[in-house]
Structure formats: C-alpha cells, structure tokens
Design a protein around this motif. Structure first.
Motif, PDB file in Angstrom:
ATOM      1  N   PRO A  12      66.037  42.923  69.643  1.00 13.54           N
ATOM      2  CA  PRO A  12      66.107  41.610  69.011  1.00 13.54           C
ATOM      3  C   PRO A  12      65.082  40.632  69.575  1.00 13.54           C
ATOM      4  N   ALA A  13      64.450  39.909  68.668  1.00  8.22           N
ATOM      5  CA  ALA A  13      63.495  38.885  69.073  1.00  8.22           C
ATOM      6  C   ALA A  13      64.227  37.565  69.279  1.00  8.22           C
ATOM      7  N   ASN A  14      63.553  36.633  69.917  1.00 10.57           N
ATOM      8  CA  ASN A  14      64.171  35.352  70.224  1.00 10.57           C
ATOM      9  C   ASN A  14      63.789  34.335  69.153  1.00 10.57           C
ATOM     10  N   LEU A  15      64.323  34.517  67.938  1.00 12.46           N
ATOM     11  CA  LEU A  15      64.106  33.555  66.863  1.00 12.46           C
ATOM     12  C   LEU A  15      65.169  32.470  67.007  1.00 12.46           C
ATOM     13  N   THR A  16      64.745  31.337  67.504  1.00 14.15           N
ATOM     14  CA  THR A  16      65.687  30.264  67.816  1.00 14.15           C
ATOM     15  C   THR A  16      65.881  29.353  66.603  1.00 14.15           C
ATOM     16  N   PRO A  17      67.010  28.630  66.547  1.00 13.29           N
ATOM     17  CA  PRO A  17      67.195  27.634  65.490  1.00 13.29           C
ATOM     18  C   PRO A  17      66.064  26.608  65.469  1.00 13.29           C
ATOM     19  N   LYS A  18      65.514  26.283  66.642  1.00 13.04           N
ATOM     20  CA  LYS A  18      64.425  25.313  66.692  1.00 13.04           C
ATOM     21  C   LYS A  18      63.203  25.821  65.944  1.00 13.04           C
ATOM     22  N   LYS A  19      62.882  27.096  66.129  1.00  8.65           N
ATOM     23  CA  LYS A  19      61.709  27.651  65.436  1.00  8.65           C
ATOM     24  C   LYS A  19      61.933  27.682  63.926  1.00  8.65           C
ATOM     25  N   ILE A  20      63.150  28.035  63.508  1.00  5.49           N
ATOM     26  CA  ILE A  20      63.459  28.025  62.073  1.00  5.49           C
ATOM     27  C   ILE A  20      63.314  26.608  61.532  1.00  5.49           C
ATOM     28  N   LEU A  21      63.847  25.655  62.292  1.00  5.65           N
ATOM     29  CA  LEU A  21      63.795  24.255  61.868  1.00  5.65           C
ATOM     30  C   LEU A  21      62.358  23.762  61.761  1.00  5.65           C
ATOM     31  N   GLU A 303      59.252  38.307  59.118  1.00 13.05           N
ATOM     32  CA  GLU A 303      58.210  39.116  59.750  1.00 13.05           C
ATOM     33  C   GLU A 303      58.541  39.382  61.219  1.00 13.05           C
ATOM     34  N   GLU A 304      59.310  38.492  61.827  1.00 12.13           N
ATOM     35  CA  GLU A 304      59.664  38.661  63.235  1.00 12.13           C
ATOM     36  C   GLU A 304      60.792  39.678  63.369  1.00 12.13           C
ATOM     37  N   PRO A 305      60.733  40.516  64.384  1.00 12.04           N
ATOM     38  CA  PRO A 305      61.756  41.547  64.548  1.00 12.04           C
ATOM     39  C   PRO A 305      63.149  40.960  64.682  1.00 12.04           C
ATOM     40  N   CYS A 306      64.080  41.547  63.965  1.00 13.40           N
ATOM     41  CA  CYS A 306      65.503  41.215  64.112  1.00 13.40           C
ATOM     42  C   CYS A 306      65.788  39.732  63.954  1.00 13.40           C
ATOM     43  N   SER A 307      65.139  39.110  62.990  1.00 13.43           N
ATOM     44  CA  SER A 307      65.323  37.671  62.776  1.00 13.43           C
ATOM     45  C   SER A 307      66.467  37.362  61.816  1.00 13.43           C
ATOM     46  N   PHE A 308      66.996  38.378  61.154  1.00 13.97           N
ATOM     47  CA  PHE A 308      67.999  38.152  60.107  1.00 13.97           C
ATOM     48  C   PHE A 308      69.240  37.414  60.595  1.00 13.97           C
ATOM     49  N   PRO A 309      69.873  37.810  61.706  1.00 14.64           N
ATOM     50  CA  PRO A 309      71.098  37.103  62.126  1.00 14.64           C
ATOM     51  C   PRO A 309      70.894  35.605  62.315  1.00 14.64           C
ATOM     52  N   ALA A 310      69.770  35.233  62.929  1.00 15.32           N
ATOM     53  CA  ALA A 310      69.497  33.814  63.142  1.00 15.32           C
ATOM     54  C   ALA A 310      69.274  33.084  61.820  1.00 15.32           C
ATOM     55  N   LEU A 311      68.554  33.726  60.901  1.00 11.50           N
ATOM     56  CA  LEU A 311      68.306  33.110  59.597  1.00 11.50           C
ATOM     57  C   LEU A 311      69.598  32.962  58.800  1.00 11.50           C
ATOM     58  N   ARG A 312      70.473  33.940  58.883  1.00 12.68           N
ATOM     59  CA  ARG A 312      71.761  33.881  58.175  1.00 12.68           C
ATOM     60  C   ARG A 312      72.624  32.745  58.715  1.00 12.68           C
ATOM     61  N   PHE A 441      70.889  46.565  56.051  1.00 10.41           N
ATOM     62  CA  PHE A 441      69.880  47.139  56.941  1.00 10.41           C
ATOM     63  C   PHE A 441      69.491  46.152  58.042  1.00 10.41           C
ATOM     64  N   LEU A 442      69.205  44.910  57.624  1.00  8.53           N
ATOM     65  CA  LEU A 442      68.754  43.910  58.589  1.00  8.53           C
ATOM     66  C   LEU A 442      69.839  43.533  59.591  1.00  8.53           C
ATOM     67  N   ALA A 443      71.096  43.646  59.192  1.00  2.00           N
ATOM     68  CA  ALA A 443      72.201  43.269  60.078  1.00  2.00           C
ATOM     69  C   ALA A 443      72.358  44.220  61.255  1.00  2.00           C
ATOM     70  N   HIS A 444      71.760  45.411  61.183  1.00  2.00           N
ATOM     71  CA  HIS A 444      71.855  46.348  62.303  1.00  2.00           C
ATOM     72  C   HIS A 444      71.225  45.773  63.563  1.00  2.00           C
ATOM     73  N   CYS A 445      70.259  44.863  63.385  1.00  2.00           N
ATOM     74  CA  CYS A 445      69.650  44.224  64.551  1.00  2.00           C
ATOM     75  C   CYS A 445      70.678  43.424  65.326  1.00  2.00           C
ATOM     76  N   GLU A 446      71.658  42.894  64.616  1.00  2.00           N
ATOM     77  CA  GLU A 446      72.685  42.068  65.258  1.00  2.00           C
ATOM     78  C   GLU A 446      73.465  42.897  66.283  1.00  2.00           C
ATOM     79  N   ARG A 447      73.614  44.169  65.961  1.00  2.00           N
ATOM     80  CA  ARG A 447      74.353  45.062  66.864  1.00  2.00           C
ATOM     81  C   ARG A 447      73.422  45.951  67.679  1.00  2.00           C
ATOM     82  N   ASN A 448      72.077  45.778  67.409  1.00  2.00           N
ATOM     83  CA  ASN A 448      71.072  46.561  68.109  1.00  2.00           C
ATOM     84  C   ASN A 448      71.330  48.055  67.945  1.00  2.00           C
TER      85      ASN A 448
END
Length: 452
Positions: A12-21, A303-312, A441-448
């Motif tokens: 999982p990458a560190n896609l923070t709420p701040k970066k999304i914002l 494009e960032e690895p495992c960004s789906f959980p944060a985006l959701r 598929f993308l949610a698998h990153c949430e559980r690694n």
C-alpha cells in the motif's frame, strides 16, 4: 487498453486525504466557478428589460442547444487526463481536439442561421412564440463556445495528468473575470437585450479561458516531453475505441436539457417554469459539480499503488459534507436571499424556485459517488458502462417527464427536478453495479492480499 492485472499486489502507498484534497480542490474550484457563470448571467438578465422572456430564451433554448452541439467534446477533460501520457500522445490528441472543436463550431453557426433553428424551437421544443427571436440572436453570438471549450478541456486534462491541477482553477478564474467585465459593461449600457448580452458574455469568457489555457500549458511542456513513451501509442483507432462511448455519454447526458425544455413547455404555465428552471438549473449544477470534479481526481490518483481505499473513504466523507452544506443552504433564509436578492426573482417565482431546488437536494451527495464509480471505470479505459449509465439516466428522466406531460398535475419545474433526481439515482446504481469487478480487485490492496 488496460486490463486487471493478476500480478501480486504492490504494498500500500501512502495516499493521504491531504494529497487527494490538494488534487481535488482546484478541480472543484474550477467547476464551481463555471457553475456560477450561468447564475451570474441570469442575475444580470433578470435586471434588464423583458426579463422573463429573456431568461426563458437563454436558459430554456440557447443554452440547451449550445450544450447539445458541444456534447461530443465534453469528455475531452477525462480523455486528456487518461491519454496524454507522453509528447507524441499529447500532440495527436491536440490535433483531434482542434478538428472536433472546429467542426462542431461550424455546426453551431449552421443551426443558428438556418431554418434548422426554427424547426428545433417551433416543432421540437414548442417554446412560446415571444421566446423564439431573442433565442436565435443569443445562439448566434455564442458561436465560439464549442471550439474554445474543446481546446481548454484538452489542455486542462494534461495539466491534471502531470500534477498541475492548480492551473485548472486559475484558468477558470480568467473566464469568470472576463464574464463579470462583459456583464458590467453590458449592464451599464442598459440597452443590449438580455439574450444577446448573455451570448456575448459566455463567448468572450470561454475564448479568454482557452487562450490563457494555451499559454499556461507551456509550463508543463517539459514534463510531457520528459515522460517515457507509452508502450501502446495513441492511434486514431485506439482513441475512437476509448472516446466513442464517452462522446455518446456526454451527448446522451446533455439531451436532458432540450428534453426538459420541450416537456416543461407542454405543462401548465410554461413561461414561468422555463424562467424558474433557467435559474434553478444553474444552482443544481453548482451542488453537483464538486462530485463531477472527483472524476478526474480519481482517474489521476488511481495511478498510485493501492490508492483505492483512501479514494473510497474520501468520497464518502465528501458526499456527507457537501450534502450537509446544501441542506443548510436550501432550508435556511440563504436560499430565499439568493432567489429574491441575487437572482432578482419576484416573490411567486422565488417560492417556486426554492421548492424546485429542495426537490433536487439529493443530487449533491449522489454526484460524488457517481463520479467516484465513473472515475474507476474511465481509469481502466473501459468506457462502455459510462454510456450505459447515461442511457439509464436519460430513460428514467424521460419517463418522469412524459408522466408529467400526460397528467399535467404538477408545475413543470417540479416535475423536472424530481425526474432529474431519480435519474441520478439510476445512473449511480448502474455505475456501482458495472464497476463492481474493478472495485473488488482494487479493494485487495486494503487487505494487502494477492489477487488469485
């Protein structure tokens, strides 16, 4: 075309709420600035002579026709965000953009100055007779609209792609400043008919915006040129396969504008409903556009690895916050102030407008979720479900409006707002269903976990 990989999941990458914002807020600012354009124009038109007719002409005829002609280039923002990956792709997409924009602008002028216009307004829309000629004049002056928007959307998509979404809001600010300047001059003159002033204002605004976008795009040319060439070059065939469903989507989507005008014109007190809808539809655009902006943010940030959980999680939070703000606006004196003081509507029209907006209140959170699901689909370059969802939207809206025409039991503006809301719900439901495989598929990153 992208496919869902079966390779082990990247940590999982560190896609923070701040970066999304930081990515999303400039896009929200851009969409909101554009959303305020039509209400601002309506507020000035409402203070000029023959306001009721001019509001009905521009909001009920000119703007819907212009938007339908523009429809095939609406999704160029998403296309450029997804496809402008290297210098060669950028140049190819630029040529396609100029061809599409030029062709559609020529079509716009052809419609405005030939009997095609009379057929549309008299036979299809059946608008009140006093609306026809003011609408024709407004449409003629709006001719540069499509070409300018096509070029601007292409450039803005590239800016988002290469991490410069801040420029998007800056470009839109140029448009709004131009609008305000043109409106101030026109209002001070006082003799320019409302629809003509509205057409001139929007034409000047988008032309200034497109020119500035072209100049500011030079800031990121070095980034595009430094990008590694893509393994699969952007060919015309690949573009058509990707963009065809998106062009169909925007065309179907914008059919709701003349559909509402045509059906409201066949319901009780059509002139009042058209005038009210001209004002309320601008506000509905404002409350839904923060969600629309999330589409491009999702396309870019996936494009960032495992960004789906944060985006959701961000989508859910944003939907709740936006809904809360809209509730405060609609059910407090703020909405009365807007309709009576800003939009300058008479008391009876302001009351109708307030109830119409209240009926459409759920559009605000639904828009965020709709464009979250849509962004996932567009990122995978499998765009057919987007067109399917829009067809569901249009079919639902058509059914509600037809019922309104047959029964003639309710004011047309109320029926339009109810149909528009239900249509959003059906669109979101379909996109949620069609994005299920990608989301799983993308949610698998949430559980690694690896995908088997």
């Amino acid at each position: 075309m992208r496919t869902l990989s079966t390779d082990p999941i990247t940590p999982p990458a560190n896609l923070t709420p701040k970066k999304i914002l930081v990515t999303w807020l400039p896009l929200v600012a851009s969409w909101l600035l554009m959303s305020f354009e039509l209400p601002t124009i309506n507020a000035i038109v409402a203070r000029l002579p023959n306001a009721k007719v001019n509001l009905a002409a521009y909001g009920g005829v000119v703007f819907p026709i212009a938007m339908i002609i523009e429809a095939p280039i609406i999704m160029l923002l998403a296309a450029s965000t997804a496809l402008s990956r290297d210098w060669r792709s950028y140049q190819r997409l630029k040529r396609i953009t100029l061809f599409m924009g030029g062709t559609l602008s020529a079509l716009h002028l052809l419609v405005a100055v030939t009997p095609i216009f009379d057929f549309i307004v008299n036979v299809i829309l059946q608008v009140p007779e006093e609306v026809v000629e003011p609408a024709r004049a407004g449409l003629i002056f709006l001719t540069p609209w499509t070409m300018a928007i096509a070029y601007r959307r292409f450039q803005q998509g590239t800016m988002i792609r290469f991490g410069n979404s801040r420029l998007v809001g800056e470009i839109t600010a140029v448009r709004l400043v131009t609008d305000v300047t043109a409106l101030a001059i026109g209002f001070s003159i006082g003799t320019i008919p409302g629809t003509i002033l509205a057409g001139i204002t929007q034409a000047l605004g988008v032309t200034a915006e497109a020119t500035y976008a072209g100049l500011r795009s030079r800031k990121i040319h070095h980034l595009i040129k430094a990008a590694p060439p893509v393994k699969t070059p952007l060919t015309l065939r690949r573009f058509i396969a990707f963009y065809g469903p998106l062009a169909l989507t925007s065309t179907l989507w914008l059919l709701w504008l003349p559909l509402v005008s045509a059906t409201v014109s066949r319901m009780p007190d059509p002139l009042t409903s058209l005038a009210v809808w001209s004002v309320v539809s601008g506000l509905i655009s404002i409350i839904r556009n923060p969600g629309v902006a999330y589409n491009e943010a999702v396309v870019a940030l996936l494009e960032e690895p495992c960004s789906f959980p944060a985006l959701r999680k961000f989508a859910r939070t944003a939907a709740l916050v936006i809904f809360g703000l809209v509730v405060i606006f609609v059910f407090t004196p703020l909405s009365t102030f807007w309709f009576r003081t800003v939009a300058n509507l008479p008391v009876e029209l302001a009351a109708t407008a307030r109830l119409t907006l209240g009926i459409a209140i759920l559009i605000s959170p639904m828009s965020v979720l709709i464009h979250f699901f849509q962004g996932i689909i567009v990122h995978q370059e499998k765009t057919r479900p987007v067109a399917e969802a829009t067809a569901a939207f249009l079919l639902t809206l058509a059914v509600v409006l037809i019922i309104g025409v047959i029964t003639k039991a309710f004011t047309g503006a109320y029926v339009a707002a109810a149909g528009y809301t239900l249509a959003h719900f059906m669109q979101g439901t379909w996109l949620m269903f069609r994005s299920h495989k990608q989301r799983k598929f993308l949610a698998h990153c949430e559980r690694n976990e690896p995908v088997l």
